[in-house]
Design a protein around this motif. Sequence first.
Motif, short mmCIF file in Angstrom:
data_model
loop_
_atom_site.label_atom_id
_atom_site.label_comp_id
_atom_site.label_asym_id
_atom_site.label_seq_id
_atom_site.Cartn_x
_atom_site.Cartn_y
_atom_site.Cartn_z
N PRO A 63 0.82 -1.22 0.00
CA PRO A 63 0.00 0.00 0.00
C PRO A 63 0.85 1.27 0.00
O PRO A 63 0.50 2.25 -0.66
CB PRO A 63 -0.82 -0.12 1.29
CG PRO A 63 -0.88 -1.59 1.55
CD PRO A 63 0.43 -2.14 1.08
N THR A 88 -5.79 4.08 -6.28
CA THR A 88 -5.41 4.27 -4.88
C THR A 88 -5.05 2.91 -4.29
O THR A 88 -5.42 1.87 -4.85
CB THR A 88 -6.59 4.86 -4.08
OG1 THR A 88 -7.65 3.90 -4.07
CG2 THR A 88 -7.07 6.19 -4.67
N GLU A 94 -6.39 1.48 -1.89
CA GLU A 94 -7.63 0.79 -1.53
C GLU A 94 -8.29 0.11 -2.72
O GLU A 94 -9.06 -0.84 -2.56
CB GLU A 94 -8.62 1.78 -0.89
CG GLU A 94 -8.15 2.38 0.41
CD GLU A 94 -7.10 3.49 0.23
OE1 GLU A 94 -6.33 3.71 1.18
OE2 GLU A 94 -7.03 4.13 -0.85
N THR A 95 -8.03 0.59 -3.93
CA THR A 95 -8.69 0.03 -5.11
C THR A 95 -7.74 -0.71 -6.06
O THR A 95 -8.20 -1.37 -6.98
CB THR A 95 -9.39 1.14 -5.91
OG1 THR A 95 -8.42 2.08 -6.37
CG2 THR A 95 -10.45 1.86 -5.08
N ARG A 145 -14.96 -0.05 -4.64
CA ARG A 145 -14.05 -0.21 -3.53
C ARG A 145 -13.71 1.13 -2.86
O ARG A 145 -13.42 1.20 -1.70
CB ARG A 145 -12.74 -0.86 -3.99
CG ARG A 145 -12.89 -2.34 -4.20
CD ARG A 145 -11.52 -2.94 -4.35
NE ARG A 145 -11.50 -3.73 -5.56
CZ ARG A 145 -10.44 -4.08 -6.23
NH1 ARG A 145 -9.26 -3.68 -5.84
NH2 ARG A 145 -10.51 -4.81 -7.30
N ALA A 146 -13.74 2.19 -3.66
CA ALA A 146 -13.37 3.50 -3.13
C ALA A 146 -14.48 4.08 -2.27
O ALA A 146 -14.24 4.91 -1.40
CB ALA A 146 -13.05 4.46 -4.26
#
Length: 198
Positions: free
Chosen positions: A100, A126, A128-129, A196-197
């Motif tokens: 990450p 990002t 997260e995605t 996901r975002a």
Amino acid sequence: MTHSLAPRTMTRLRRSLAASALALLAALARALGYRLLRVRDRGALGVADGAVPYRTTVFDDAVAGVANLDPALLAALRLAAADAAREGVVLYVNSGWRSPEYQRQLRREAVAEYGSEEAASRWVSTPETSAHVAGHAVDIGPPTAAAWLSERGAAYGLCRIYRNEPWHYELRPEAVEHGPPPMYANPSEDPRMRRRAA
């Protein structure tokens, strides 16, 4: 009479000499079979975070960017790489799994390069995605290898996902029977990224 160069001229000269020295060092290292990172200086981030050394193949288990890929994706890549090698094509991993922190750094660089989060999202997701952070994506090079995989990848379940990224592949097992899914123009159009975002 003593002449002194302006500070900007000195800086340019130093950068030019450093670039020349690095190019020479890289050529020498390639000739000797050594690997050099093909990434910009990202502070403390390195191979353990997913940076991939030059000429890494899908068989290089000692490289975190390869070893941390989803096992099914890695197995499909290795089958494809073995077949490609029989045709004289080597599939190199330019990027695979990323931490990450590494993905965050790539995103910051993209925002700086493209001028906004929205523009950057067309190229870099990002943490997260990102499918790279999840170990579900790999970037293949050189262009001849990516082209080989683009033509034949669906037979292994390996598919291009984004039209603007001919190097980016993900595993879609259903493609073996049904062919590759339609591509998105870029990651910002991928509904998985928005879902996901949120």
